[in-house]
Design a protein around this motif. Structure first.
Motif, PDB file in Angstrom:
ATOM      1  N   ALA A 115       0.835  -1.202   0.000  1.00 39.22           N
ATOM      2  CA  ALA A 115       0.000   0.000   0.000  1.00 39.22           C
ATOM      3  C   ALA A 115       0.867   1.249   0.000  1.00 39.22           C
ATOM      4  N   GLY A 116       0.383   2.286  -0.651  1.00 42.76           N
ATOM      5  CA  GLY A 116       1.125   3.539  -0.671  1.00 42.76           C
ATOM      6  C   GLY A 116       0.482   4.558  -1.596  1.00 42.76           C
ATOM      7  N   ARG A 117       1.263   5.599  -1.904  1.00 41.90           N
ATOM      8  CA  ARG A 117       0.772   6.671  -2.772  1.00 41.90           C
ATOM      9  C   ARG A 117       1.699   6.804  -3.977  1.00 41.90           C
ATOM     10  N   ILE A 175       6.205   4.507  -6.053  1.00 43.90           N
ATOM     11  CA  ILE A 175       5.217   4.521  -4.968  1.00 43.90           C
ATOM     12  C   ILE A 175       5.914   4.774  -3.638  1.00 43.90           C
ATOM     13  N   ASP A 176       5.381   5.742  -2.900  1.00 44.74           N
ATOM     14  CA  ASP A 176       5.871   6.035  -1.551  1.00 44.74           C
ATOM     15  C   ASP A 176       5.046   5.207  -0.566  1.00 44.74           C
ATOM     16  N   HIS A 177       5.725   4.319   0.192  1.00 42.73           N
ATOM     17  CA  HIS A 177       5.043   3.440   1.154  1.00 42.73           C
ATOM     18  C   HIS A 177       5.129   3.945   2.588  1.00 42.73           C
ATOM     19  N   GLY A 178       5.705   5.100   2.771  1.00 42.83           N
ATOM     20  CA  GLY A 178       5.902   5.616   4.114  1.00 42.83           C
ATOM     21  C   GLY A 178       7.163   5.033   4.724  1.00 42.83           C
ATOM     22  N   GLY A 179       7.639   5.639   5.812  1.00 42.06           N
ATOM     23  CA  GLY A 179       8.851   5.146   6.466  1.00 42.06           C
ATOM     24  C   GLY A 179      10.074   5.294   5.580  1.00 42.06           C
ATOM     25  N   ASP A 180      10.044   6.275   4.663  1.00 34.64           N
ATOM     26  CA  ASP A 180      11.162   6.560   3.751  1.00 34.64           C
ATOM     27  C   ASP A 180      11.425   5.423   2.763  1.00 34.64           C
ATOM     28  N   ILE A 181      10.410   4.587   2.496  1.00 31.69           N
ATOM     29  CA  ILE A 181      10.547   3.483   1.536  1.00 31.69           C
ATOM     30  C   ILE A 181       9.772   3.807   0.264  1.00 31.69           C
ATOM     31  N   VAL A 182      10.442   3.691  -0.890  1.00 28.53           N
ATOM     32  CA  VAL A 182       9.828   3.918  -2.194  1.00 28.53           C
ATOM     33  C   VAL A 182      10.155   2.732  -3.085  1.00 28.53           C
TER      34      VAL A 182
END
Length: 229
Positions: free
Chosen positions: A134-136, A152-159
């Motif tokens: 999930a992400g943006r 996609i940016d998944h939060g927690g600095d993970i793309v």
């Protein structure tokens, strides 16, 4: 004189009741007695709905109904609150494969004197690939050597990065879930054959994607996902 004496004697006598008269007198007496007995019995019995059980049921019916309605209302509110809390909870951290029919053709590392920042998954032209978590969507366009590219940016600095697509199926700013289609496999940009270039970035730096995905229950080399095992 004889006639007068006879009338006087007649008036002085008591007339004996006939059998019919005696029957009516007895019947009247029985009816009156029954009425007296019924009145006495009625006086001795309690008023309707005055015994303890009847009073409790009739007197508290509305209260019981009201309390039941209150309990039902509280239960409904509790269910709604529980549903609202569940709806507001974050989705579980689910990670999956971006493709299911592929061949791992290239690894992360040095290649031709420069870093190859991801892995290449050879697949049929036009096969759809999906978001691994999930992400943006933060990028969905042509991007130089990546060709048609999705990030996609998944939060927690993970793309996560998906390159060389033939057709884009998402848009920048879109929220996606694991398994949502992003684009179709292609051969655009700096590419040699139809494949998906997949990479993972942490703090905007490429990291080894196979180890990262294994930590999240996905083994790209074995084509397995723990969430579906």
């Amino acid at each position: 004189m004889p006639a007068r004496s006879a009338r006087a004697n007649y008036r002085g006598r008591r007339r004996l009741p006939t059998p019919r008269s005696r029957y009516l007198a007895v019947l009247t007496t029985a009816v009156v007695s029954s009425a007296v007995v019924a009145l006495g019995t009625a006086a001795a019995l309690p008023e309707p709905h005055t015994d303890g059980l009847s009073m409790e049921v009739s007197g508290n019916y509305e209260d019981i109904t009201g309390r039941s309605g209150g309990l039902t209302g509280r239960a409904s509110r509790a269910d709604a609150h529980s549903t609202s809390e569940t709806a507001n909870q974050p989705a579980p951290d689910v990670w999956i494969l971006p493709l299911h029919a592929y061949t791992l053709t290239s690894f992360f590392g040095e290649r031709w004197g420069r870093l190859h920042p991801g892995v290449d998954l050879g697949a049929a032209q036009g096969a759809p690939f999906t978001a691994v978590a999930a992400g943006r969507v933060i990028l969905c366009r042509w991007n130089g050597g990546y060709g048609y590219n999705v990030m996609i940016d998944h939060g927690g600095d993970i793309v996560t990065v998906y390159g060389h697509a033939s057709k884009l199926l998402c848009r920048a700013g879109q929220q996606v879930k694991p398994g949502d289609e992003l684009a179709l496999v292609g051969d655009t940009g700096h590419s040699f054959g139809s494949h998906l270039h997949f990479e993972v970035r942490e703090n905007d730096k490429p990291i080894e994607p196979l180890a990262f995905m294994r930590k999240h229950g996905v083994d790209i080399q074995k084509h397995t996902e723990s969430v579906y095992s």
